[in-house]
Every structure is written in C-alpha cells, then in structure tokens.
Design a protein around this motif. Structure first.
Motif, PDB file in Angstrom:
ATOM      1  N   LEU A  14       8.390   2.131   4.816  1.00 19.73           N
ATOM      2  CA  LEU A  14       9.701   1.613   4.429  1.00 19.73           C
ATOM      3  C   LEU A  14      10.687   2.728   4.108  1.00 19.73           C
ATOM      4  N   CYS A  15      10.156   3.851   3.598  1.00 18.57           N
ATOM      5  CA  CYS A  15      11.015   4.959   3.150  1.00 18.57           C
ATOM      6  C   CYS A  15      11.124   6.086   4.177  1.00 18.57           C
ATOM      7  N   GLY A  16      10.369   5.991   5.264  1.00 15.21           N
ATOM      8  CA  GLY A  16      10.454   7.018   6.303  1.00 15.21           C
ATOM      9  C   GLY A  16       9.783   8.326   5.944  1.00 15.21           C
ATOM     10  N   VAL A  17       8.724   8.254   5.144  1.00 16.87           N
ATOM     11  CA  VAL A  17       7.971   9.455   4.768  1.00 16.87           C
ATOM     12  C   VAL A  17       6.488   9.197   5.037  1.00 16.87           C
ATOM     13  N   SER A  18       5.664  10.215   4.791  1.00 20.04           N
ATOM     14  CA  SER A  18       4.227  10.055   4.999  1.00 20.04           C
ATOM     15  C   SER A  18       3.568   9.418   3.772  1.00 20.04           C
ATOM     16  N   ARG A  19       2.389   8.843   3.998  1.00 17.91           N
ATOM     17  CA  ARG A  19       1.619   8.289   2.886  1.00 17.91           C
ATOM     18  C   ARG A  19       1.289   9.386   1.886  1.00 17.91           C
ATOM     19  N   GLN A  20       1.048  10.597   2.382  1.00 19.22           N
ATOM     20  CA  GLN A  20       0.722  11.714   1.500  1.00 19.22           C
ATOM     21  C   GLN A  20       1.874  12.031   0.547  1.00 19.22           C
ATOM     22  N   THR A  21       3.102  11.838   1.014  1.00 22.73           N
ATOM     23  CA  THR A  21       4.268  12.072   0.150  1.00 22.73           C
ATOM     24  C   THR A  21       4.286  11.062  -0.990  1.00 22.73           C
ATOM     25  N   ILE A  22       4.059   9.791  -0.687  1.00 22.20           N
ATOM     26  CA  ILE A  22       4.029   8.759  -1.733  1.00 22.20           C
ATOM     27  C   ILE A  22       2.906   9.053  -2.710  1.00 22.20           C
ATOM     28  N   ASN A  23       1.743   9.414  -2.189  1.00 23.46           N
ATOM     29  CA  ASN A  23       0.598   9.746  -3.037  1.00 23.46           C
ATOM     30  C   ASN A  23       0.938  10.913  -3.965  1.00 23.46           C
ATOM     31  N   ALA A  24       1.562  11.957  -3.422  1.00 25.11           N
ATOM     32  CA  ALA A  24       1.902  13.136  -4.221  1.00 25.11           C
ATOM     33  C   ALA A  24       2.919  12.800  -5.313  1.00 25.11           C
ATOM     34  N   ILE A  25       3.877  11.921  -5.014  1.00 25.11           N
ATOM     35  CA  ILE A  25       4.857  11.518  -6.032  1.00 25.11           C
ATOM     36  C   ILE A  25       4.141  10.767  -7.150  1.00 25.11           C
ATOM     37  N   SER A  34       0.856  -1.189   0.000  1.00 24.68           N
ATOM     38  CA  SER A  34       0.000   0.000   0.000  1.00 24.68           C
ATOM     39  C   SER A  34       0.892   1.240   0.000  1.00 24.68           C
ATOM     40  N   GLN A  35       0.298   2.391  -0.246  1.00 27.61           N
ATOM     41  CA  GLN A  35       1.072   3.630  -0.155  1.00 27.61           C
ATOM     42  C   GLN A  35       1.638   3.782   1.252  1.00 27.61           C
ATOM     43  N   GLN A  36       0.842   3.428   2.260  1.00 24.88           N
ATOM     44  CA  GLN A  36       1.302   3.555   3.645  1.00 24.88           C
ATOM     45  C   GLN A  36       2.481   2.632   3.926  1.00 24.88           C
ATOM     46  N   GLN A  37       2.428   1.408   3.426  1.00 25.38           N
ATOM     47  CA  GLN A  37       3.527   0.471   3.657  1.00 25.38           C
ATOM     48  C   GLN A  37       4.809   0.959   2.998  1.00 25.38           C
ATOM     49  N   LEU A  38       4.709   1.469   1.775  1.00 28.54           N
ATOM     50  CA  LEU A  38       5.896   2.006   1.096  1.00 28.54           C
ATOM     51  C   LEU A  38       6.415   3.229   1.842  1.00 28.54           C
ATOM     52  N   ALA A  39       5.510   4.077   2.285  1.00 28.70           N
ATOM     53  CA  ALA A  39       5.919   5.261   3.048  1.00 28.70           C
ATOM     54  C   ALA A  39       6.678   4.864   4.309  1.00 28.70           C
TER      55      ALA A  39
END
Length: 66
Positions: free
Chosen positions: A23-34, A16-21
């Motif tokens: 793993l990368c130490g960022v927020s889910r919103q950051t993954i979504n925005a990318i 999920s976006q949250q799981q990737l976030a």
C-alpha cells in the motif's frame, strides 16, 4: 525505539507487513525495520503509512514523554 502503535494499528486493520508495504510502495523489510525501531522513515513515508492505516502522524509517530 520500537513502533508498537504502528504495529497495533496494522494488526487492527488485519494487514500483514507485506500488505502495508504494498500500500505504501516500500518493501516488507522497510515496514519491519520501522516497527522494530531500526529505521527512521521519511515524512512522506510516515504520511503514506498513516493514510493506509487511517491514523494521524501524532497517533503513530509522536513519541510520548519527549
């Protein structure tokens, strides 16, 4: 420009976006925005995403037809 390759790679690893976030130490919103193309990540974040998804920078972030 949307990053559909990153989204596809994330889905391919069943993350999920949250799981990737996480793993990368960022927020889910950051993954979504990318993925939506609303945020240009730093090179260090790009590398973290690539490591989490077992992809290269070229596979995820190099724009075709430049």
């Amino acid at each position: 420009m949307k990053n559909l390759r990153m989204k596809a790679a994330r889905a391919g690893k069943d993350l999920s976006q949250q799981q990737l976030a996480d793993l990368c130490g960022v927020s889910r919103q950051t993954i979504n925005a990318i993925e939506k193309g609303d945020y240009n990540p730093t090179i260090s974040l790009c590398i973290a995403i690539c490591k989490a998804l077992d992809k290269t920078l070229d596979e995820l972030f190099w724009e075709e037809n430049q």
